[in-house]
Design an enzyme around this catalytic site. Structure first.
Site, short mmCIF file in Angstrom:
data_model
loop_
_atom_site.label_atom_id
_atom_site.label_comp_id
_atom_site.label_asym_id
_atom_site.label_seq_id
_atom_site.Cartn_x
_atom_site.Cartn_y
_atom_site.Cartn_z
N LYS A 52 31.74 -60.80 17.53
CA LYS A 52 31.15 -61.13 16.34
C LYS A 52 29.60 -61.21 16.44
O LYS A 52 28.78 -60.97 15.54
CB LYS A 52 31.51 -62.51 15.94
CG LYS A 52 32.92 -62.75 15.21
CD LYS A 52 33.74 -64.05 15.38
CE LYS A 52 34.86 -64.10 15.12
NZ LYS A 52 35.72 -65.43 15.04
N GLN A 96 34.10 -71.60 16.80
CA GLN A 96 35.58 -70.69 17.36
C GLN A 96 36.48 -71.66 17.38
O GLN A 96 36.41 -72.45 18.31
CB GLN A 96 35.04 -69.87 18.50
CG GLN A 96 35.93 -68.94 18.85
CD GLN A 96 36.43 -67.85 17.72
OE1 GLN A 96 35.64 -67.23 17.25
NE2 GLN A 96 37.55 -67.47 17.61
N ASP A 119 33.24 -69.40 7.67
CA ASP A 119 34.52 -69.08 7.92
C ASP A 119 35.41 -69.65 6.74
O ASP A 119 36.51 -69.34 6.71
CB ASP A 119 35.06 -70.05 9.18
CG ASP A 119 35.28 -68.98 10.28
OD1 ASP A 119 35.60 -67.78 10.19
OD2 ASP A 119 35.56 -69.66 11.36
#
Length: 287
Positions: A52, A96, A119
């Site tokens: 990412k 994460q 997200d």
């Protein structure tokens, strides 16, 4: 013959478009920035975050990364989230997952402002999605929709079986498909006579985390199959679908790897850019 959907190619086109928009924004002094937070030493998480961060840099965005040790406390992580939430240079924040067992992931995710929730996992983001209001959508479900659009698969009126009811894919994808006019049936690995459900579908999306769950008995001839699953095996990566057995049955199918996976990162780039653009809109209104 079954056509393999090239997710890598579609994702690269999206990433190139994002990079062009970022370059335009940079000329006016507005450069989007993504903050990634990695807690602990999970090897897979480290690989995902590194990918990412590379994508962010390639798109010309700012990379704000924070690493915390495996023994970090709830307060330690919360302080980092709050710091990034208050930083005007940070357009988006990504925590994460999974987190070490001593941490409450849901509580930490909900500390992320909905305007920076790239997200799309906060309770507020889920509410905006359910109501059909503007917001940042979860990356993998958004990537599935983009794949289907790129392949010109009609969604309005289509019968779609979503196999998997998880918060990351199944539930948000169901909302996205309903908004596009699809008729959606949600099933899972515990569904009685799963094949009877999926064989009615024009599109089958599988996101259960059960390797090889879906085979030729589950798919009607001519259906489109999207495999979201990914599993590491001694012989390489595989998905929730027994893809080789569907050759000549499915019209189109996503491979593992190279299908949905690349789209997830591409949509993270899109979300970070949108967060920056919408943030600029809010600033203009305030001014």
């Amino acid at each position: 013959m079954t056509t393999t959907i090239n997710g890598t190619r579609i994702a690269q086109r999206i990433r190139s478009q994002v990079a062009e928009e970022v370059a335009t924004a940079a000329r006016s002094g507005r450069i989007p920035g993504l903050a990634t937070i990695l807690v602990g030493d999970d090897p897979a998480s480290a690989v995902y975050v590194a990918a990412k961060r590379r994508a962010i840099k390639e798109a010309g965005m700012r990379d704000f990364h924070r690493f915390l040790p495996q023994h970090a406390t709830q307060d330690d992580v919360a302080a980092v989230v709050d710091e990034l939430a208050a930083d005007p240079q940070v357009s988006g924040i990504l925590l994460q997952l999974p987190l070490p067992p001593q941490l409450d992931a849901d509580a930490l995710i909900d500390r992320i402002p909905v305007t920076k929730d790239v997200d799309g996992l906060t309770t507020a983001s889920a509410g905006l999605l359910a109501r059909g209001e503007r917001g940042l959508r979860p990356c993998t479900p958004s990537g599935v929709i983009e794949l289907l659009d790129a392949e010109k698969v009609p969604l309005k009126g289509a019968r779609v079986a979503v196999v998997g009811w998880g918060e990351l894919v199944g539930k948000p994808l169901t909302h996205l498909l309903l908004r596009r006019g699809a008729t959606v049936t949600v099933a899972h690995e515990f569904t009685t006579d799963l094949a009877a459900v999926t064989r009615l579908a024009d599109i089958v999306v599988v996101a259960t985390g059960v390797r090889g769950l879906i085979g030729p008995e589950h798919v009607r001839p001519g259906a489109v199959v999207i495999d979201v699953g990914i599993h590491r095996t001694p012989s390489g990566l595989s998905g929730d679908v027994r893809s080789a057995e569907l050759d000549g049955i499915a019209d189109r199918i996503t491979p593992v790897p190279g299908g949905v996976g690349p789209m997830t990162i591409a949509m993270l780039m899109v979300n970070t850019l949108r967060a920056a653009q919408w943030g600029a809109e809010r600033e203009a209104v305030v001014a």
